[in-house]
Design a protein around this motif. Structure first.
Motif, mmCIF file in Angstrom:
data_model
loop_
_atom_site.group_PDB
_atom_site.id
_atom_site.type_symbol
_atom_site.label_atom_id
_atom_site.label_comp_id
_atom_site.label_asym_id
_atom_site.label_seq_id
_atom_site.Cartn_x
_atom_site.Cartn_y
_atom_site.Cartn_z
ATOM 1 N N PRO A 1 5.881 1.413 -8.955
ATOM 2 C CA PRO A 1 5.911 0.287 -8.012
ATOM 3 C C PRO A 1 6.690 -0.909 -8.546
ATOM 4 N N HIS B 1 3.692 5.915 -5.413
ATOM 5 C CA HIS B 1 3.436 6.022 -6.856
ATOM 6 C C HIS B 1 2.571 7.249 -7.141
ATOM 7 N N TRP C 1 -2.616 10.839 -2.323
ATOM 8 C CA TRP C 1 -3.108 9.589 -1.751
ATOM 9 C C TRP C 1 -2.788 9.559 -0.260
ATOM 10 N N ALA D 1 0.837 -1.204 0.000
ATOM 11 C CA ALA D 1 0.000 0.000 0.000
ATOM 12 C C ALA D 1 0.868 1.248 0.000
ATOM 13 N N ASP E 1 -2.706 7.325 3.039
ATOM 14 C CA ASP E 1 -2.619 5.941 3.502
ATOM 15 C C ASP E 1 -3.366 5.838 4.829
ATOM 16 N N PRO F 1 -5.436 -1.306 -7.318
ATOM 17 C CA PRO F 1 -4.010 -1.099 -7.616
ATOM 18 C C PRO F 1 -3.077 -1.685 -6.558
ATOM 19 N N VAL F 2 -3.492 -1.667 -5.290
ATOM 20 C CA VAL F 2 -2.659 -2.247 -4.233
ATOM 21 C C VAL F 2 -2.608 -3.761 -4.380
ATOM 22 N N ASP G 1 -2.905 -5.339 -7.138
ATOM 23 C CA ASP G 1 -2.073 -5.614 -8.312
ATOM 24 C C ASP G 1 -0.588 -5.585 -7.959
ATOM 25 N N ILE G 2 -0.185 -4.658 -7.086
ATOM 26 C CA ILE G 2 1.215 -4.607 -6.662
ATOM 27 C C ILE G 2 1.547 -5.862 -5.853
ATOM 28 N N HIS H 1 2.109 1.944 -3.434
ATOM 29 C CA HIS H 1 1.069 2.627 -4.217
ATOM 30 C C HIS H 1 0.997 4.110 -3.833
ATOM 31 N N THR H 2 1.080 4.389 -2.529
ATOM 32 C CA THR H 2 1.056 5.781 -2.068
ATOM 33 C C THR H 2 2.191 6.577 -2.699
#
Length: 436
Positions: free
Chosen positions: A191, A184, A218, A178, A220, A229-230, A232-233, A181-182
């Motif tokens: 990522p 990113h 973003w 997470a 958190d 998206p998280v 997916d990472i 993603h933040t």
């Protein structure tokens, strides 16, 4: 390497739900929120069932310029021993600055702030990690954090910084997808590129959490569902290495048990998707080692880092000028976020204060926070806030002012309040008299 499996962050608000969830292999607790001599019954029952408990520290400030505090390290070690934990975790962050090394007041952020990816910061972090490792009875893993702000003049990518840290200290990594993603969204960092640069063989476990986007930033929050998206990472990470453990974090706005179980199912699915793509199971990634630090004084590196971190934290919590090279808009967003979090946490640790002040609490606290940086913990902050209001003849309502004064007097002395029946009766009588 300990295989943990699938876990969830244990919090008192969801203790019953966690106990009843199927497929929970382990839980993580905020180390500072548990007392070794008085463990919650829920944690004791989980341990009796064979559920692993990992303490997760938030206050060491391993990325700060000062060496880790011995008392905080001893407390973390005690919790690891009492919980029978296979490892403990902390953050690559600084949480305080100032003090004797900079001849300035000590400031507390009340939050995890990013360290600059420079050789000075890396040298200091490596020494601090070694000190912590020597003081702990079990292995240490450190977590990458989310950041709203970027340091100017950074000399390494996050992957290079963490690879060098693991290489020089042998510390394990807690990878928070997470937070990738933040970074990113907030810092434009890729990522996949960050994952490719990490020493994936050092991964101890993985954090997964939700957040929200507002005005292009973003946050958190750990209070919202895990976004696609998280996940997916997480799949990308699991396609590169088999993570020993994966954990869902949730700190506020707790949903029902069914929704949390669905999120855990989505997390398991993302890991399985990654495993199907991994093939031979060998960690994948291309890492580029940064150049080693040149000769120089370690104390000089600490001094330079101390001055830089103090200037940043002072700008965030004390209204001093923003240091050159920082994004002033982002610094403003971070400053407001710190003040808001401070108000929220003080309301939790001293719930009587917002009850006494009613609708005036938040505006009054935010105004106070603009003038008074936090120099101790949140409980000290609550007392200082009450003292500040009383010194200004507030709140305006006489009854509320008497109640706030009584609350402050009961908690500001050098000794804890007695729980004896005679003392409790005297306190109750005094409250009645104050209200007349």
């Amino acid at each position: 390497m300990v295989r943990l499996g699938t876990g969830i962050g244990w919090r008192p608000e969801i203790a019953g739900a966690v106990e009843g969830m199927p497929g929970i292999d382990w839980v993580e607790v905020v180390a500072e929120n548990v007392c070794p001599g008085h463990l919650p019954d829920s944690l004791l029952r989980l341990r009796e069932r064979g559920v692993t408990v990992v303490p997760h520290g938030v206050s060491l400030g391993l990325g700060g310029a000062e060496r880790p505090d011995g008392g905080r390290l001893a407390a973390l070690a005690e919790r690891a021993a009492v919980l029978g934990s296979p490892l403990v975790t902390e953050h690559i962050a600084f949480v305080r600055a100032g003090g004797p090394v900079t001849a300035s007041p000590r400031l507390e952020a009340g939050h995890l702030l990013p360290v600059p990816r420079t050789r000075d910061a890396l040298d200091v972090l490596c020494e601090n990690v070694r000190i912590a490792q020597d003081a702990l009875p079990v292995p240490l893993a450190v977590e990458n954090i989310a950041a709203l702000i970027s340091w100017p003049g950074e000399e390494m990518t996050e992957g290079q910084f963490l690879y060098e840290l693991a290489d020089r200290t042998g510390v394990r990594l807690l990878v928070d997808v997470a937070n990738l993603h933040t970074n990113h969204v907030n810092r434009g960092e890729d990522p996949a590129g960050a994952l490719a640069g990490l020493p994936l063989e050092a991964v101890a476990y993985v954090h997964v959490a939700g957040g929200f986007e507002r005005d292009g930033v973003w946050h958190d929050s750990h209070a919202h569902p895990v976004p696609r998206p998280v996940l997916d990472i997480l799949t990308d990470l699991a396609s590169r290495v088999s993570p020993p453990g994966v954990l869902l974090e949730r700190d506020e706005n707790f949903p029902g048990a069914d929704e949390m179980e669905r999120e855990l199912g989505a997390i398991r699915g993302a890991v399985e998707d990654g495993a199907r793509k991994r093939g031979d199971g060998a960690p994948r990634g291309v890492r580029v080692r940064p150049a080693r630090s040149g000769p120089g004084s370690a104390e000089a590196a600490r001094q330079r880092l101390a001055l830089a971190q103090t200037a940043v934290l002072s700008a965030l919590v004390a209204g001093t000028p923003v240091p050159d090279g920082f994004d002033r808009v982002r610094m403003g967003v971070q400053a407001r976020a710190l003040a808001a979090k401070r108000a929220d946490v003080v309301a939790k640790v001293a719930p009587e204060v917002p009850v006494i002040l009613g609708g005036e609490y938040r505006a009054a606290f935010l105004a106070y926070a603009q003038e008074r940086p936090m120099t101790g913990g949140y409980r000290r902050d609550a007392l200082d806030f009450a003292e500040h209001l009383l010194g200004a003849g507030r709140p305006g309502d006489a009854r509320a002012r008497r109640e706030l004064r009584a609350w402050w007097l009961e908690r500001s002395g050098p000794k804890p309040r007695s729980r004896g029946p005679a003392v409790r009766l005297a306190r109750a009588t005094r409250r009645v008299l104050l209200r007349r």
